[in-house]
Design an enzyme around this catalytic site. Structure first.
Site, PDB file in Angstrom:
ATOM      1  N   GLY A 224      49.624  -9.863  38.080  1.00 23.85           N
ATOM      2  CA  GLY A 224      49.696  -8.898  39.174  1.00 23.85           C
ATOM      3  C   GLY A 224      48.824  -9.328  40.329  1.00 23.85           C
ATOM      4  CB  SER A 225      47.594  -7.433  43.213  1.00 22.87           C
ATOM      5  OG  SER A 225      46.856  -6.420  42.574  1.00 22.87           O
ATOM      6  CB  ALA A 227      43.199  -5.990  44.707  1.00 18.85           C
ATOM      7  CB  THR A 228      45.146  -4.893  39.977  1.00 15.76           C
ATOM      8  OG1 THR A 228      45.642  -4.104  41.060  1.00 15.76           O
ATOM      9  CG2 THR A 228      45.121  -4.033  38.730  1.00 15.76           C
ATOM     10  N   GLY A 229      43.493  -7.629  39.416  1.00 16.41           N
ATOM     11  CA  GLY A 229      42.961  -8.618  38.475  1.00 16.41           C
ATOM     12  C   GLY A 229      41.434  -8.597  38.444  1.00 16.41           C
ATOM     13  CD  GLU A 246      49.007 -17.242  35.007  1.00 13.85           C
ATOM     14  OE1 GLU A 246      48.912 -17.586  36.211  1.00 13.85           O
ATOM     15  OE2 GLU A 246      48.850 -18.040  34.068  1.00 13.85           O
ATOM     16  CB  CYS A 280      52.675 -15.379  41.341  1.00 12.13           C
ATOM     17  SG  CYS A 280      53.001 -14.046  40.249  1.00 12.13           S
TER      18      CYS A 280
HETATM   19  N1  LIG Z   1      51.132 -12.042  41.367  1.00 10.63           N
HETATM   20  C1  LIG Z   1      52.105 -11.232  41.001  1.00 10.63           C
HETATM   21  O1  LIG Z   1      52.870 -11.484  40.087  1.00 10.63           O
HETATM   22  C2  LIG Z   1      52.238  -9.970  41.695  1.00 10.63           C
HETATM   23  C3  LIG Z   1      51.550  -9.740  42.838  1.00 10.63           C
HETATM   24  N2  LIG Z   1      51.685  -8.578  43.449  1.00 10.63           N
HETATM   25  C4  LIG Z   1      50.922  -8.381  44.671  1.00 10.63           C
HETATM   26  O2  LIG Z   1      50.173  -7.215  44.450  1.00 10.63           O
HETATM   27  C5  LIG Z   1      50.381  -6.283  45.498  1.00 10.63           C
HETATM   28  C6  LIG Z   1      50.345  -4.904  44.929  1.00 10.63           C
HETATM   29  O3  LIG Z   1      51.397  -4.710  43.991  1.00 10.63           O
HETATM   30  P1  LIG Z   1      51.169  -3.775  42.734  1.00 10.63           P
HETATM   31  O4  LIG Z   1      52.410  -3.489  42.031  1.00 10.63           O
HETATM   32  O5  LIG Z   1      50.388  -2.599  43.177  1.00 10.63           O
HETATM   33  O6  LIG Z   1      50.323  -4.760  41.809  1.00 10.63           O
HETATM   34  P2  LIG Z   1      49.202  -4.398  40.777  1.00 10.63           P
HETATM   35  O7  LIG Z   1      48.380  -5.602  40.555  1.00 10.63           O
HETATM   36  O8  LIG Z   1      48.509  -3.163  41.169  1.00 10.63           O
HETATM   37  O9  LIG Z   1      50.058  -4.060  39.475  1.00 10.63           O
HETATM   38  C7  LIG Z   1      50.236  -4.942  38.388  1.00 10.63           C
HETATM   39  C8  LIG Z   1      50.084  -4.157  37.096  1.00 10.63           C
HETATM   40  O10 LIG Z   1      48.754  -3.654  36.987  1.00 10.63           O
HETATM   41  C9  LIG Z   1      48.776  -2.260  36.649  1.00 10.63           C
HETATM   42  N3  LIG Z   1      47.563  -1.641  37.152  1.00 10.63           N
HETATM   43  C10 LIG Z   1      47.397  -0.877  38.256  1.00 10.63           C
HETATM   44  N4  LIG Z   1      46.100  -0.524  38.383  1.00 10.63           N
HETATM   45  C11 LIG Z   1      45.442  -1.086  37.351  1.00 10.63           C
HETATM   46  C12 LIG Z   1      44.064  -1.113  36.936  1.00 10.63           C
HETATM   47  N5  LIG Z   1      43.106  -0.497  37.641  1.00 10.63           N
HETATM   48  N6  LIG Z   1      43.748  -1.813  35.830  1.00 10.63           N
HETATM   49  C13 LIG Z   1      44.689  -2.466  35.120  1.00 10.63           C
HETATM   50  N7  LIG Z   1      45.995  -2.478  35.463  1.00 10.63           N
HETATM   51  C14 LIG Z   1      46.373  -1.797  36.557  1.00 10.63           C
HETATM   52  C15 LIG Z   1      50.064  -1.780  37.287  1.00 10.63           C
HETATM   53  O11 LIG Z   1      50.482  -0.578  36.716  1.00 10.63           O
HETATM   54  C16 LIG Z   1      50.997  -2.927  36.984  1.00 10.63           C
HETATM   55  O12 LIG Z   1      51.464  -2.805  35.654  1.00 10.63           O
HETATM   56  C17 LIG Z   1      51.696  -6.685  46.099  1.00 10.63           C
HETATM   57  O13 LIG Z   1      51.718  -6.361  47.445  1.00 10.63           O
HETATM   58  C18 LIG Z   1      51.758  -8.156  45.874  1.00 10.63           C
HETATM   59  O14 LIG Z   1      51.179  -8.821  46.968  1.00 10.63           O
HETATM   60  C19 LIG Z   1      52.469  -7.589  42.936  1.00 10.63           C
HETATM   61  C20 LIG Z   1      53.188  -7.763  41.796  1.00 10.63           C
HETATM   62  C21 LIG Z   1      53.165  -9.013  41.114  1.00 10.63           C
HETATM   63  O1  LIG Z   2      61.007 -19.603  37.912  1.00 14.62           O
HETATM   64  C1  LIG Z   2      60.743 -18.446  37.694  1.00 14.62           C
HETATM   65  C2  LIG Z   2      59.465 -17.863  38.014  1.00 14.62           C
HETATM   66  C3  LIG Z   2      58.494 -18.600  38.659  1.00 14.62           C
HETATM   67  C4  LIG Z   2      57.268 -18.005  38.924  1.00 14.62           C
HETATM   68  C5  LIG Z   2      57.057 -16.712  38.553  1.00 14.62           C
HETATM   69  S1  LIG Z   2      55.569 -15.974  38.909  1.00 14.62           S
HETATM   70  O2  LIG Z   2      54.782 -16.988  39.585  1.00 14.62           O
HETATM   71  O3  LIG Z   2      54.920 -15.515  37.666  1.00 14.62           O
HETATM   72  O4  LIG Z   2      55.850 -14.804  39.741  1.00 14.62           O
HETATM   73  C6  LIG Z   2      58.026 -15.983  37.946  1.00 14.62           C
HETATM   74  C7  LIG Z   2      59.235 -16.568  37.663  1.00 14.62           C
END
Ligand SMILES: NC(=O)C1=CN([C@@H]2O[C@H](COP(=O)(O)OP(=O)(O)OC[C@H]3O[C@@H](n4cnc5c(N)ncnc54)[C@H](O)[C@@H]3O)[C@@H](O)[C@H]2O)C=CC1
Ligand SMILES: O=Cc1ccc(S(=O)(=O)O)cc1
Length: 468
Positions: A224-225, A227-229, A246, A280
């Site tokens: 995820g993000s 910030a949350t990470g 990740e 990501c």
């Molecule tokens: N790197 C990635 O795969 C992702 C990055 N993002 C980025 O993050 C930004 C925000 O998207 P969000 O959906 O709000 O991402 P997020 O990082 O807040 O959410 C990811 C997961 O964390 C959970 N979560 C929320 N608060 C938490 C906490 N305090 N402790 C533990 N887990 C928690 C959420 O319910 C979700 O299951 C997006 O604008 C994007 O830039 C969003 C989704 C995936």
């Molecule tokens: O190819 C599929 C794919 C690649 C990267 C990611 S992520 O970086 O975890 O978002 C997801 C799917």
């Protein structure tokens, strides 16, 4: 309407409340998910803890066989899960969309089943016998995002199972349906309590945060993000949890002067716009040498203009809507700012609902918001450079370090440039093409640890060394 249930100790649990899940293509409610409570989480953790006793004692062959059974389940239900995924996530059934994600999920599950971490003899001589064993950590908490809900669930759950751990998974409130169904399916072939699911709306309860501080959960795997990470990392400290994080990226692509603009246009496009840029490890900044800059822009924009976007359930589309309003607004803000500073090559205006046309903006530089911030959506900044040293410096001038790419006809030269990029993966003449036999993870603020292959599997284990 898909009314989903959590799975706790093998039982379907509706929870005492639920929340609606909407189709981002049209805003319609397509299902509900339980708004689980702390009691539900406690029950799920207790079920996983109980199941751990017998699951962790299974032989390596038994664990591999269970992972193969899970792989078969995914394959048998791929179309059902793909349709659910398109409805809740928005990505099209076709192209690099839901069916492709489910194909990846089955492939990754099968590849993980085939991995193993046998004991290794470190010393065997007159002075003694020293052997290292990999032991499961216990209950693993998996927290997944909304961009690739099923694939990322497989990336978290299968290595945990394969190494003898049990799991509690919590999907994003934006995309809980396919994951809850996925866990139901797994429970048809696994003993009760081995994989449990909880869901919540992140407003009235935030079970992700509770999982990160739970004293029984021994490891969190989080995608995820950033910030949350960081919050997860802080919460995990008090219980010394193992972590795989990740997190976000701001991957740079560098096009060298000898690249063929027409030949690379399609690869550049999908490197940046896979899943509408909501990936990501998508290419989020493109540095192009001045000598071929205009030609690269021309071919890239021409390719982008003919890619069909629309409702993902329509078989002809290969790009769908942005997944949610928060993300759409972020992309709209970054594009509005970029338009003031650069030239829009294609797109640039928000569409209907959550549809945002693939947008490419040239004439930008480091310091502009669309270059510096992770857009996580369908908007790519193009930056002109004349000295490759400047491009490398600019690419590395980011707190993130997930992926990168170099585009050139001279592979050896490209590899030398690749080695100077500060990131976990670098691709030559492609971007973001991950595979199950290669470890994947970020450096700097993009995370901690790796997924996939033996290196990824090890992260679900503790080492124990026996000296005799
Ligand atoms: N790197 C990635 O795969 C992702 C990055 N993002 C980025 O993050 C930004 C925000 O998207 P969000 O959906 O709000 O991402 P997020 O990082 O807040 O959410 C990811 C997961 O964390 C959970 N979560 C929320 N608060 C938490 C906490 N305090 N402790 C533990 N887990 C928690 C959420 O319910 C979700 O299951 C997006 O604008 C994007 O830039 C969003 C989704 C995936
Ligand atoms: O190819 C599929 C794919 C690649 C990267 C990611 S992520 O970086 O975890 O978002 C997801 C799917």
């Amino acid at each position: 309407m898909q009314e989903t249930r959590m799975t706790i100790g093998g039982r379907a649990v509706p929870g005492t409340a639920s929340f609606e899940v909407r189709n981002p293509a049209n805003g319609q409610v397509i299902g509900t998910a339980p708004n689980g409570s702390r009691d539900d989480l406690a029950a799920a953790v207790a079920a996983a803890q109980k199941a751990f006793t017998s699951w962790s004692r299974k032989s390596d062959d038994e664990l591999a066989a269970a992972c193969r059974a899970v792989t078969e389940k995914i394959g048998a239900h791929a179309e059902e899960l793909a349709r659910l995924l398109t409805l809740e996530q928005g990505k099209p059934l076709n192209g690099l969309g839901s069916r492709w994600e489910l194909g990846g999920a089955a492939a990754w599950a099968g590849a993980t089943a085939a991995l193993s971490l046998p004991p290794r003899v470190l010393q065997d001589n007159a002075q003694g016998h020293v052997e290292i064993f990999r032991k499961p950590v216990g209950v693993v908490g998996s927290i997944t995002p909304w961009n690739f809900p099923v694939l990322i669930a497989v990336w978290h759950v299968l290595p945990a199972l394969r190494t003898g751990n049990t799991v509690v998974i919590k999907p994003s409130p934006y995309t809980p349906l396919a994951t809850l169904r996925f866990v139901e399916l797994l429970n048809e072939v696994l003993p009760e309590g081995v994989v449990n699911s909880v869901s919540c709306d992140d407003r009235t309860s935030n079970l992700g945060a509770d999982m990160a501080s739970d004293p029984v959960i021994r490891k969190i795997v989080f995608t995820g993000s950033c910030a949350t990470g960081k919050k997860v990392m802080q919460s995990a400290a008090s219980t010394m949890k193992r972590l795989t994080l990740e997190l976000g990226g701001n991957d740079a692509g560098i096009v060298l002067p000898d690249a063929d603009p027409k030949a690379i246009a399609e690869g550049l496009f999908w490197g940046a716009f896979l899943n509408n840029g909501q990936t990501c490890a998508a290419m989020k900044r493109l540095y192009v040498h001045a000598s071929i800059h205009d030609e690269v822009c021309e071919h890239l924009a021409a390719f982008a203009k003919q890619v069909p976007m629309g409702d993902g359930m329509d078989e002809k589309n290969v790009l769908g809507p942005v997944q949610n309003r928060m993300q759409f607004d972020k992309v709209a803000r970054l594009v509005a700012d970029a338009k003031k500073k650069g030239q829009v090559l294609t797109g640039g205006e928000p569409g209907e609902g959550l549809f945002f046309p693939a947008t490419i903006v040239a004439g930008l530089k480091n310091g502009d918001a669309l270059v510096d911030e992770e857009q996580f959506g369908p908007a790519l900044p193009v930056i002109r450079y004349t000295d490759v040293e400047d491009a490398i410096r600019a690419a590395n001038d980011s707190e993130n370090g997930l992926g990168g790419s170099v585009w050139s006809k001279d592979i050896e030269h490209a590899k030398r440039i690749a080695s100077r990029l500060e990131c976990g993966s670098v691709w030559i003449n492609k971007h973001g093409a991950i595979q199950p036999n290669a470890p994947f993870g970020g450096v700097k603020a993009s995370g901690l640890g790796v997924e996939f292959a033996e290196e990824g599997l090890k992260e679900y284990t503790d080492a124990q060394v026996i000296f005799s």
